[in-house]
Design an enzyme around this catalytic site. Structure first.
Site, PDB file in Angstrom:
ATOM      1  N   ARG A   1      49.066  23.741  27.500  1.00 15.33           N
ATOM      2  CA  ARG A   1      49.659  22.397  27.970  1.00 15.33           C
ATOM      3  C   ARG A   1      50.906  22.009  27.184  1.00 15.33           C
ATOM      4  O   ARG A   1      50.832  22.030  26.037  1.00 15.33           O
ATOM      5  CB  ARG A   1      48.177  21.484  27.696  1.00 15.33           C
TER       6      ARG A   1
ATOM      7  N   GLU B   1      43.472  16.673  24.568  1.00 16.18           N
ATOM      8  CA  GLU B   1      43.697  16.676  23.496  1.00 16.18           C
ATOM      9  C   GLU B   1      42.622  16.026  22.422  1.00 16.18           C
ATOM     10  O   GLU B   1      41.713  15.331  22.789  1.00 16.18           O
ATOM     11  CB  GLU B   1      44.933  15.771  22.993  1.00 16.18           C
TER      12      GLU B   1
ATOM     13  N   TYR C   1      40.773  11.119  19.711  1.00 11.83           N
ATOM     14  CA  TYR C   1      40.623  11.431  18.384  1.00 11.83           C
ATOM     15  C   TYR C   1      39.612  10.520  17.287  1.00 11.83           C
ATOM     16  O   TYR C   1      39.272  11.061  16.486  1.00 11.83           O
ATOM     17  CB  TYR C   1      42.227  11.186  17.948  1.00 11.83           C
TER      18      TYR C   1
ATOM     19  N   GLU D   1      48.776   9.629  28.447  1.00 11.07           N
ATOM     20  CA  GLU D   1      48.599   8.371  27.679  1.00 11.07           C
ATOM     21  C   GLU D   1      49.487   7.134  28.017  1.00 11.07           C
ATOM     22  O   GLU D   1      50.431   6.573  27.041  1.00 11.07           O
ATOM     23  CB  GLU D   1      48.725   8.683  26.333  1.00 11.07           C
TER      24      GLU D   1
ATOM     25  N   ASN E   1      42.151  12.244  25.986  1.00 11.15           N
ATOM     26  CA  ASN E   1      42.561  12.685  24.580  1.00 11.15           C
ATOM     27  C   ASN E   1      41.936  11.704  23.885  1.00 11.15           C
ATOM     28  O   ASN E   1      41.993  10.370  23.896  1.00 11.15           O
ATOM     29  CB  ASN E   1      44.096  12.162  24.511  1.00 11.15           C
TER      30      ASN E   1
ATOM     31  N   HIS F   1      55.883  13.064  29.075  1.00 12.74           N
ATOM     32  CA  HIS F   1      55.023  12.760  27.741  1.00 12.74           C
ATOM     33  C   HIS F   1      56.048  12.162  26.868  1.00 12.74           C
ATOM     34  O   HIS F   1      56.701  12.541  25.854  1.00 12.74           O
ATOM     35  CB  HIS F   1      54.820  14.216  27.254  1.00 12.74           C
TER      36      HIS F   1
HETATM   37  O1  IFM Z   1      51.083  13.705  18.774  1.00 12.75           O
HETATM   38  C1  IFM Z   1      50.269  12.901  19.708  1.00 12.75           C
HETATM   39  C2  IFM Z   1      50.498  13.148  21.109  1.00 12.75           C
HETATM   40  O2  IFM Z   1      51.812  13.123  21.530  1.00 12.75           O
HETATM   41  C3  IFM Z   1      49.987  12.157  21.956  1.00 12.75           C
HETATM   42  N1  IFM Z   1      48.292  11.992  21.789  1.00 12.75           N
HETATM   43  C4  IFM Z   1      48.050  11.931  20.391  1.00 12.75           C
HETATM   44  C5  IFM Z   1      48.947  12.800  19.166  1.00 12.75           C
HETATM   45  C6  IFM Z   1      48.737  12.446  17.979  1.00 12.75           C
HETATM   46  O3  IFM Z   1      49.034  11.566  17.594  1.00 12.75           O
END
Ligand code: IFM
Length: 444
Positions: free
Chosen positions: A77, A350, A295, A166, A293, A121
């Site tokens: 990606r 992500e 985290y 995002e 995405n 992005h």
């Molecule tokens: O690096 C970023 C990415 O550009 C967008 N999502 C989160 C990642 C980590 O912070």
């Protein structure tokens, strides 16, 4: 034999973004982006870093694709930098800028790697920012033309498309908080920008469908698991739902249901733009999938004086260098929630962990055991979600290489491959070797 096998055809890959890795932002006639301009403004980025060189991927992409092949990636990606194709945002295509992505796509296909392209992005052409940026409705039309130009050139070979990465992050951080480009700070502007981004998304999907391109198109959201501090307290439960509406559902509800989440109307009142009939039809142009995405999680307390009458509190646990709690079960939770709420196929577009100071050890190895554990525990949750009936089609790990982590500069390393930013030497870390095995065995 892997203990946890993934379905046949599950897509394994890594993710990246143009400004974070490419370098050479003005090469071959490209225009400046808002991130180029922002990063060169004093005091915006840690240690005064910027994306002028980054991983030098613009010049070293062949070597990087060879590395991807060695790691056995099934998909890659990447994002396309709008200002390389349209230096001032619109007009005639800059052939030299487009040629880079043309070559990249061919190199990926030759290596047997499926390209997944993100149209946006975060690197808006600076020239459009000077005309109002995302707060200006015309930017959505310009985006549609840009998307059309990209589809015309690459959709014969790229089968996986993402309109925006995002949107909640770049509109809120860029227009309300001011910590990201273009560095503006006014709520109302962020809400208008978001509305125009939804229009731009709808236009791009319509153009994609109108030309009957093969392949699929969707949008990627930044999501967190929003969990109540006290699950038995209805006020905390309601506060977690409000936080979720803002962070996870702001952009998907209009696309799937044609409305903003009620919590946004309650919080922003008349500042939230109305969705009229034309907008509704546009926003609801059907998408093929959603990208997630993930985290970390946020633990939420009710707090009448807080934003969305909520307040985040800190868990006792393990944190990455981003100060994000490691909470794998949250990935399972958001995948379930998205599946149940929206009923669309999903990709994890992500997921990964940022740490500092990962050096090459005496045997030439980077022993990033914490990242390896992070990835393994999150993949277990993907597997569990699939077992629970979630239509999860792939996992794109963030990120292939250490790169420019926006306002944090180069200090936070997310790569499974170490990038030495002085020498541009790439060193696969332990997690990369482990991930190669996961891909080979299609399981953990
Ligand atoms: O690096 C970023 C990415 O550009 C967008 N999502 C989160 C990642 C980590 O912070």
């Amino acid at each position: 034999m892997p203990v946890l096998r993934f379905p046949d055809g599950f897509l394994w890959g890594t993710a990246s973004a143009a400004y974070q890795i490419e370098g050479s932002p003005l090469a071959d006639g490209a225009g400046a982006s808002i991130w180029h301009e922002f990063a060169h403004r004093s005091g915006t980025i840690a240690a005064g870093d910027n994306g002028d060189v980054a991983c030098d991927h613009y010049r070293r992409y062949r070597q990087d694709v060879a590395l991807m092949r060695e790691l056995g990636l099934g998909a890659y990606r990447f994002s396309i930098a709008w200002p390389r194709l349209f230096p001032s945002g619109s007009g005639r295509v800059n052939a030299a800028g487009l040629a880079f992505y043309d070559r990249l796509v061919d190199a990926l296909l030759e290596a047997g790697i499926a390209p997944m392209a993100t149209l946006y992005h975060w690197d808006l052409p600076q020239a459009l920012e000077e005309q109002g940026g995302w707060t200006c409705p015309d930017t959505a039309d310009r985006f549609a033309d840009y998307a059309d130009g990209v589809f015309a050139a690459l959709a014969d070979r790229v089968r996986l498309w993402i309109t925006f990465n995002e949107p909640c992050m770049f509109t809120w951080m860029g227009y309300a908080v001011g910590a990201h480009a273009p560095g503006r700070s006014e709520f109302a502007q962020a809400l208008r920008a978001a509305h125009n981004v939804l229009r731009a998304h709808g236009y791009a999907v319509r153009r994609f469908r109108a030309r009957r391109h093969a392949g699929t198109i969707g949008i990627t959201l930044s999501v967190q698991a929003h969990v109540p501090a006290n699950a038995d307290d209805p006020d905390d439960v309601a506060a977690a739902a409000r936080s979720r509406a803002f962070n996870n559902e702001w952009f998907v509800d209009p696309i799937v249901f044609g409305t903003y989440p009620a919590a946004l109307r309650d919080q922003f009142g008349d500042l939230l733009p109305d969705i009229d009939e034309a907008d509704r039809a546009l926003f609801q142009t059907p998408v093929d999938f959603l990208g997630v995405n993930y985290y970390t999680r946020t633990i939420v307390h009710a707090d009448p004086s807080g934003f969305f009458e909520a307040r985040a509190c800190r868990a006792i646990g393990q944190y990455t260098a981003m100060d994000w709690e490691v909470y794998p079960a949250g990935l399972w939770l958001v995948l379930k929630q998205f599946h149940e709420r929206y009923g669309l196929p999903l990709y994890v577009t992500e997921n990964g962990a940022g740490f500092e100071d990962e050096t090459v050890g005496p045997h030439g190895r980077v022993e990033d055991v914490d990242r390896l554990r992070y990835l393994q525990s999150h993949l277990e949750m993907c597997h569990r979600a699939i077992a629970d009936g979630v239509d999860l089609r792939g996992y794109l790990l963030w990120s292939l290489m250490d790169n420019f982590e926006w306002s944090f500069g180069f200090a936070k390393r997310f790569g499974i491959v170490r990038c030495d930013f002085q020498t541009q030497q790439r060193t696969p870390k332990l997690s990369a070797l482990w991930y190669r095995r996961v891909i080979e065995e299609n399981g953990i």
